[in-house]
Design a protein around this motif. Structure first.
Motif, short mmCIF file in Angstrom:
data_model
loop_
_atom_site.label_atom_id
_atom_site.label_comp_id
_atom_site.label_asym_id
_atom_site.label_seq_id
_atom_site.Cartn_x
_atom_site.Cartn_y
_atom_site.Cartn_z
N PRO A 216 -10.24 1.43 18.54
CA PRO A 216 -11.67 1.48 18.84
C PRO A 216 -12.56 1.17 17.63
CG PRO A 216 -10.79 3.68 18.60
CD PRO A 216 -9.63 2.75 18.52
N ARG A 217 -11.99 1.18 16.44
CA ARG A 217 -12.78 1.01 15.23
C ARG A 217 -12.58 -0.39 14.64
NH1 ARG A 217 -11.37 3.97 9.79
NH2 ARG A 217 -12.81 2.82 8.51
N ILE A 218 -13.64 -0.92 14.05
CA ILE A 218 -13.56 -2.20 13.35
C ILE A 218 -13.62 -1.91 11.86
CG2 ILE A 218 -14.67 -4.41 12.91
CD1 ILE A 218 -15.77 -4.28 15.76
N THR A 219 -12.61 -2.39 11.13
CA THR A 219 -12.56 -2.19 9.68
C THR A 219 -12.95 -3.49 9.00
OG1 THR A 219 -10.74 -0.62 9.96
CG2 THR A 219 -11.07 -1.50 7.76
N ARG A 220 -13.97 -3.44 8.14
CA ARG A 220 -14.42 -4.62 7.40
C ARG A 220 -14.01 -4.45 5.93
NH1 ARG A 220 -19.83 -5.44 6.82
NH2 ARG A 220 -19.48 -7.63 6.54
N ILE A 221 -13.39 -5.48 5.38
CA ILE A 221 -12.99 -5.44 3.98
C ILE A 221 -13.34 -6.77 3.32
CG2 ILE A 221 -11.12 -3.79 4.30
CD1 ILE A 221 -9.29 -6.36 4.08
N GLN A 222 -13.48 -6.74 1.99
CA GLN A 222 -13.69 -7.95 1.21
C GLN A 222 -12.49 -8.12 0.30
OE1 GLN A 222 -17.05 -8.00 -1.45
NE2 GLN A 222 -17.05 -10.21 -1.50
N VAL A 223 -11.95 -9.31 0.25
CA VAL A 223 -10.77 -9.61 -0.57
C VAL A 223 -11.20 -9.69 -2.04
CG1 VAL A 223 -8.93 -11.27 -1.01
CG2 VAL A 223 -9.70 -10.86 1.33
N LEU A 224 -10.54 -8.89 -2.89
CA LEU A 224 -10.82 -8.91 -4.33
C LEU A 224 -9.76 -9.65 -5.12
CD1 LEU A 224 -11.98 -5.21 -4.85
CD2 LEU A 224 -13.40 -7.24 -4.47
N ALA A 225 -8.53 -9.69 -4.59
CA ALA A 225 -7.44 -10.36 -5.29
C ALA A 225 -6.40 -10.82 -4.27
CB ALA A 225 -6.79 -9.42 -6.31
N VAL A 226 -5.68 -11.85 -4.65
CA VAL A 226 -4.59 -12.37 -3.82
C VAL A 226 -3.35 -12.39 -4.70
CG1 VAL A 226 -3.77 -14.32 -2.46
CG2 VAL A 226 -6.21 -13.79 -2.51
N ASP A 227 -2.46 -11.42 -4.50
CA ASP A 227 -1.22 -11.30 -5.27
C ASP A 227 -0.04 -11.39 -4.32
OD1 ASP A 227 -2.64 -10.94 -7.63
OD2 ASP A 227 -2.61 -8.76 -7.47
N GLU A 228 1.04 -12.04 -4.79
CA GLU A 228 2.25 -12.17 -3.97
C GLU A 228 2.92 -10.82 -3.73
OE1 GLU A 228 3.80 -14.84 -2.45
OE2 GLU A 228 2.00 -15.98 -2.89
N HIS A 229 2.86 -9.93 -4.73
CA HIS A 229 3.49 -8.62 -4.64
C HIS A 229 2.53 -7.58 -5.19
CE1 HIS A 229 7.27 -10.65 -3.78
NE2 HIS A 229 7.04 -11.43 -4.82
N ALA A 230 2.51 -6.43 -4.57
CA ALA A 230 1.68 -5.33 -5.06
C ALA A 230 2.41 -4.03 -4.76
CB ALA A 230 0.31 -5.33 -4.41
N GLN A 231 2.52 -3.19 -5.77
CA GLN A 231 3.13 -1.89 -5.55
C GLN A 231 2.16 -1.01 -4.78
OE1 GLN A 231 4.44 -0.31 -9.27
NE2 GLN A 231 5.91 -1.95 -9.61
N LYS A 232 2.66 0.10 -4.28
CA LYS A 232 1.85 0.97 -3.43
C LYS A 232 0.54 1.36 -4.08
CE LYS A 232 2.31 5.02 -0.53
NZ LYS A 232 3.18 6.11 -0.11
N GLY A 233 0.55 1.71 -5.35
CA GLY A 233 -0.66 2.13 -6.05
C GLY A 233 -1.63 0.99 -6.30
N GLU A 234 -1.14 -0.24 -6.35
CA GLU A 234 -1.98 -1.40 -6.64
C GLU A 234 -2.55 -2.04 -5.37
OE1 GLU A 234 0.89 -3.87 -8.49
OE2 GLU A 234 0.82 -2.83 -10.41
N ALA A 235 -1.99 -1.72 -4.22
CA ALA A 235 -2.37 -2.40 -2.97
C ALA A 235 -3.84 -2.20 -2.64
CB ALA A 235 -1.49 -1.91 -1.83
N ALA A 236 -4.37 -1.01 -2.87
CA ALA A 236 -5.78 -0.74 -2.55
C ALA A 236 -6.72 -1.52 -3.46
CB ALA A 236 -6.07 0.75 -2.64
N GLY A 237 -6.24 -2.00 -4.58
CA GLY A 237 -7.06 -2.79 -5.49
C GLY A 237 -7.24 -4.24 -5.06
#
Length: 83
Positions: free
Chosen positions: A53-74
């Motif tokens: 029911p919810r729409i989530t809007r995000i803006q892309v800050l980085a495009v990385d091939e791999h991201a660890q769990k702690g880095e994913a939100a960045g």
């Protein structure tokens, strides 16, 4: 990077196949238009996820091939919903 892969790497969607299905069912929009899983994600893109029911809007800050769990939100920042 492909949209479905970026959604998985950023951990917004748990599996790439689920991300691919969401794109096929017009549940993922980029800059106001539904996009296919093969769309090439760029820094600055605004992505809307129409999941549930919810729409989530995000803006892309980085495009990385791999991201660890702690880095994913960045890789993105959440935007307020449109009125």
């Amino acid at each position: 990077m492909r949209l479905d892969k970026w959604l998985k790497v950023s951990r917004l969607i748990k599996r790439r196949t689920v991300a691919n299905e969401a794109c096929d069912n017009d549940r993922v929009w980029v800059s106001g238009r539904p996009q296919r899983a093969s769309y090439d994600v760029k820094v600055g893109d605004v992505i809307e996820l129409h999941l549930g029911p919810r729409i989530t809007r995000i803006q892309v800050l980085a495009v990385d091939e791999h991201a660890q769990k702690g880095e994913a939100a960045g890789l993105y920042r959440e935007l307020p919903p449109e009125s």
